[in-house]
Design an enzyme around this catalytic site. Structure first.
Site, short mmCIF file in Angstrom:
data_model
loop_
_atom_site.label_atom_id
_atom_site.label_comp_id
_atom_site.label_asym_id
_atom_site.label_seq_id
_atom_site.Cartn_x
_atom_site.Cartn_y
_atom_site.Cartn_z
N ASP A 44 41.08 -5.66 31.44
CA ASP A 44 42.30 -5.93 30.67
C ASP A 44 43.52 -5.92 31.61
O ASP A 44 44.64 -6.21 31.19
CB ASP A 44 42.47 -4.99 29.47
CG ASP A 44 42.53 -3.52 29.86
OD1 ASP A 44 42.36 -3.20 31.05
OD2 ASP A 44 42.76 -2.69 28.96
N SER A 45 43.27 -5.65 32.90
CA SER A 45 44.30 -5.85 33.92
C SER A 45 44.77 -7.30 33.92
O SER A 45 45.83 -7.61 34.47
CB SER A 45 43.76 -5.47 35.31
OG SER A 45 42.52 -6.11 35.55
N ASP A 90 36.24 -5.60 29.43
CA ASP A 90 37.04 -4.47 28.93
C ASP A 90 37.30 -4.62 27.44
O ASP A 90 37.61 -5.72 26.97
CB ASP A 90 38.40 -4.46 29.63
CG ASP A 90 38.52 -3.35 30.65
OD1 ASP A 90 37.75 -2.37 30.57
OD2 ASP A 90 39.37 -3.48 31.55
N LYS A 146 33.46 -2.15 28.68
CA LYS A 146 34.01 -0.92 29.28
C LYS A 146 35.06 -0.36 28.34
O LYS A 146 35.87 -1.11 27.80
CB LYS A 146 34.65 -1.22 30.65
CG LYS A 146 35.32 0.02 31.26
CD LYS A 146 35.62 -0.16 32.74
CE LYS A 146 36.84 -0.95 33.05
NZ LYS A 146 38.10 -0.44 32.43
N GLU A 163 37.86 3.07 27.85
CA GLU A 163 38.55 4.18 28.52
C GLU A 163 38.44 5.45 27.67
O GLU A 163 38.51 5.37 26.44
CB GLU A 163 40.03 3.82 28.74
CG GLU A 163 40.22 2.62 29.65
CD GLU A 163 41.69 2.30 29.91
OE1 GLU A 163 42.57 3.09 29.53
OE2 GLU A 163 41.94 1.24 30.51
N GLU A 183 39.04 6.46 38.13
CA GLU A 183 40.26 5.84 38.67
C GLU A 183 41.33 6.87 38.99
O GLU A 183 41.62 7.77 38.18
CB GLU A 183 40.81 4.81 37.66
CG GLU A 183 42.11 4.15 38.16
CD GLU A 183 42.53 2.91 37.40
OE1 GLU A 183 41.79 2.46 36.50
OE2 GLU A 183 43.61 2.38 37.72
O1 KIV Z 1 41.32 -3.58 33.85
C1 KIV Z 1 40.79 -3.41 34.96
O2 KIV Z 1 40.82 -4.28 35.83
C2 KIV Z 1 40.14 -2.13 35.21
C3 KIV Z 1 39.74 -1.82 36.61
C4 KIV Z 1 40.92 -1.53 37.43
C5 KIV Z 1 38.75 -0.73 36.66
O3 KIV Z 1 39.97 -1.37 34.31
#
Ligand code: KIV
Length: 269
Positions: A47-48, A86, A116, A118, A185
């Site tokens: 989600d970056s 994510d 993924k 969090e 992280e």
């Molecule tokens: O959103 C993302 O790119 C991430 C990575 C930095 C692990 O969660």
């Protein structure tokens, strides 16, 4: 690493066999194709994307629809890598039921193979619910960007003894809930090392030192696409900002000077 399709059991096996796991993010077809061709075993549609592609200040505005769109684009290019997507903010925190529905969409419509999420102990029930319906989960603890307002900024985590203990408990809770791997992280290297030793599942570090089982970086950061972002833990393997700027400058000059399109770049009747 084998040449055939990478699967969740392969990633678990890599830790047992002492093979380190390089992970990178991708959000589109052309970069995902390069990652896959170069044998990156896990591609994360992070989600970056909200920050490095859409220009938001945080990952919070990213929607499930956007994650599905980017995941599909990556999936079309990916032949071999395991594709992890994510779950964006508020797509899994409300209830395990909603998490199942939304994670299911990432697999069904986004063509991801794992999601993924969090969070530590507090997310254990949700991770369990996803794993029970055969949706593989990668955990993510430490500096969790979706918690930016609680943390008061993107700050190193796990520096006090209490925080270290909490991180270890969180990591164990994520493993016990059935996650197949976990991102660590923004935490001290020794803490990441202790967690890596305590877990059976692979740890994937970012800003977590050399003792993790794998490493992840945001593609745009390691390619140097944003000259203003240079945190301690990012190594720039290229300076694409300058490379692209140079190409644009050259193009502009050639068009303005009547040099492009030159002979060979057009036909005549
Ligand atoms: O959103 C993302 O790119 C991430 C990575 C930095 C692990 O969660």
């Amino acid at each position: 690493m084998k040449d055939s399709k990478v699967t969740v059991p392969d990633i678990l096996r890599m830790k047992k066999e002492g093979k380190r796991i390089p992970v990178l993010t991708a959000y589109d077809y052309p970069t995902a194709r390069i990652l896959d061709e170069e044998g990156i075993p896990v591609i994360l549609v992070g989600d970056s994307v909200g920050m490095v592609v859409a220009g938001y200040e945080t990952t919070l505005p990213v929607t499930l629809e956007e994650m599905i769109y980017h995941s599909r684009a990556v999936a079309r290019a990916r032949k071999r890598a395991l594709l992890v997507a994510d779950m964006p903010f508020l797509s899994y925190q409300v209830s395990p039921e909603e998490a199942k529905r939304n994670a299911g969409r990432l697999l069904k419509e986004g063509m991801a193979e794992a999601v993924k999420i969090e969070g530590g102990k507090g997310m254990a029930e949700t991770i369990k619910a996803l794993v029970e319906v055969d949706i593989p989960v990668m955990g993510h603890i430490g500096l969790t960007p979706q918690s930016i307002h609680r943390m008061g900024g993107y700050r190193w985590q796990g520096r006090s003894r209490e925080e270290k203990e909490r991180l270890l408990e969180d990591a164990k809770a994520v493993e016990d809930a059935g996650a197949f791997s976990i991102v660590l992280e923004g935490i001290p290297a020794d803490v990441a090392g202790a967690i890596t030793e305590a877990l059976q599942i692979p740890t994937i570090g970012i800003g977590a030192g050399p003792h993790c089982d794998g490493q992840v970086l945001v593609l745009h950061d390691m390619l140097g696409l944003n000259p203003d972002f240079k945190p301690l833990f990012v190594k720039r393997y290229a300076d694409l900002y300058q490379v692209i700027k140079g190409a644009i400058r050259e193009y502009k000059k050639e068009v303005e000077g009547g040099l492009f399109p030159a002979e060979g770049f057009y036909i005549t009747s």
